[in-house]
Motif scaffolding. Sequence first.
Motif, PDB file in Angstrom:
ATOM      1  N   LEU A 137       0.832  -1.198   0.000  1.00  0.00           N
ATOM      2  CA  LEU A 137       0.000   0.000   0.000  1.00  0.00           C
ATOM      3  C   LEU A 137       0.872   1.256   0.000  1.00  0.00           C
ATOM      4  O   LEU A 137       0.576   2.220  -0.719  1.00  0.00           O
ATOM      5  CB  LEU A 137      -0.949   0.002   1.195  1.00  0.00           C
ATOM      6  CG  LEU A 137      -1.928   1.168   1.267  1.00  0.00           C
ATOM      7  CD1 LEU A 137      -2.810   1.236   0.016  1.00  0.00           C
ATOM      8  CD2 LEU A 137      -2.783   1.059   2.520  1.00  0.00           C
ATOM      9  N   ILE A 152       0.863   4.193  -2.819  1.00  0.00           N
ATOM     10  CA  ILE A 152       0.680   5.611  -2.507  1.00  0.00           C
ATOM     11  C   ILE A 152       1.825   6.437  -3.086  1.00  0.00           C
ATOM     12  O   ILE A 152       1.609   7.494  -3.688  1.00  0.00           O
ATOM     13  CB  ILE A 152       0.555   5.827  -0.979  1.00  0.00           C
ATOM     14  CG1 ILE A 152      -0.758   5.237  -0.476  1.00  0.00           C
ATOM     15  CG2 ILE A 152       0.657   7.310  -0.622  1.00  0.00           C
ATOM     16  CD1 ILE A 152      -0.845   5.116   1.037  1.00  0.00           C
ATOM     17  N   GLU A 195       1.357   6.679  -6.796  1.00  0.00           N
ATOM     18  CA  GLU A 195       0.235   7.551  -7.131  1.00  0.00           C
ATOM     19  C   GLU A 195       0.632   9.011  -6.958  1.00  0.00           C
ATOM     20  O   GLU A 195       0.282   9.867  -7.783  1.00  0.00           O
ATOM     21  CB  GLU A 195      -0.968   7.205  -6.247  1.00  0.00           C
ATOM     22  CG  GLU A 195      -2.250   7.895  -6.661  1.00  0.00           C
ATOM     23  CD  GLU A 195      -2.503   9.191  -5.927  1.00  0.00           C
ATOM     24  OE1 GLU A 195      -3.282  10.008  -6.442  1.00  0.00           O
ATOM     25  OE2 GLU A 195      -1.938   9.390  -4.844  1.00  0.00           O
ATOM     26  N   SER A 214       0.943   1.998  -9.655  1.00  0.00           N
ATOM     27  CA  SER A 214       0.232   2.281  -8.415  1.00  0.00           C
ATOM     28  C   SER A 214      -0.996   1.382  -8.274  1.00  0.00           C
ATOM     29  O   SER A 214      -1.218   0.774  -7.217  1.00  0.00           O
ATOM     30  CB  SER A 214      -0.191   3.750  -8.370  1.00  0.00           C
ATOM     31  OG  SER A 214      -0.958   4.005  -7.219  1.00  0.00           O
ATOM     32  N   LEU A 260      -1.713  -1.470  -5.490  1.00  0.00           N
ATOM     33  CA  LEU A 260      -2.958  -1.414  -4.727  1.00  0.00           C
ATOM     34  C   LEU A 260      -3.718  -2.730  -4.862  1.00  0.00           C
ATOM     35  O   LEU A 260      -4.266  -3.256  -3.880  1.00  0.00           O
ATOM     36  CB  LEU A 260      -3.822  -0.238  -5.207  1.00  0.00           C
ATOM     37  CG  LEU A 260      -5.154  -0.025  -4.497  1.00  0.00           C
ATOM     38  CD1 LEU A 260      -4.957   0.240  -3.009  1.00  0.00           C
ATOM     39  CD2 LEU A 260      -5.916   1.123  -5.159  1.00  0.00           C
ATOM     40  N   TRP A 292      -5.244   4.847   0.521  1.00  0.00           N
ATOM     41  CA  TRP A 292      -4.548   5.190  -0.730  1.00  0.00           C
ATOM     42  C   TRP A 292      -4.998   6.561  -1.236  1.00  0.00           C
ATOM     43  O   TRP A 292      -4.173   7.417  -1.542  1.00  0.00           O
ATOM     44  CB  TRP A 292      -4.830   4.100  -1.762  1.00  0.00           C
ATOM     45  CG  TRP A 292      -4.254   4.303  -3.110  1.00  0.00           C
ATOM     46  CD1 TRP A 292      -2.963   4.072  -3.496  1.00  0.00           C
ATOM     47  CD2 TRP A 292      -4.947   4.760  -4.278  1.00  0.00           C
ATOM     48  NE1 TRP A 292      -2.819   4.351  -4.832  1.00  0.00           N
ATOM     49  CE2 TRP A 292      -4.017   4.785  -5.335  1.00  0.00           C
ATOM     50  CE3 TRP A 292      -6.262   5.141  -4.525  1.00  0.00           C
ATOM     51  CZ2 TRP A 292      -4.368   5.176  -6.617  1.00  0.00           C
ATOM     52  CZ3 TRP A 292      -6.611   5.535  -5.801  1.00  0.00           C
ATOM     53  CH2 TRP A 292      -5.664   5.548  -6.829  1.00  0.00           C
TER      54      TRP A 292
END
Length: 112
Positions: free
Chosen positions: A13, A17, A20, A49, A53, A69
């Motif tokens: 995760l 992040i 992203e 990303s 995820l 996220w």
Amino acid sequence: MTNSQAYLGWILLALAIGLELSATILLKVSDGFSRLWPSVMMFVCYAASFTFLNFAVKYMPLAVAYAIWSGVGITLIGVVGHYFFGERLRLTSMVWIGFILIGIIGLKWSDS
């Protein structure tokens, strides 16, 4: 689920992040797709990303993973926009971002 699996979920995760955040910064840098390499790297980072995820939700509930996220991403990009791109971050915006963070924390606590 073992502790090491839960830990792996959090690592995945965190990677999602970070990617992203990188992709969203590249979105700004691409200047409306007028710059080739930032545009290409933006798509690569968004794809990576979502991939991380996707792997993270194997180890945690989807609602928790997605809320963290998106919420952490919103918060970080607000800070980056302010400090690196000179975008104005109003007090009211910071208050609402704070509510997002409170919601994320509450969602995580309710999952525990």
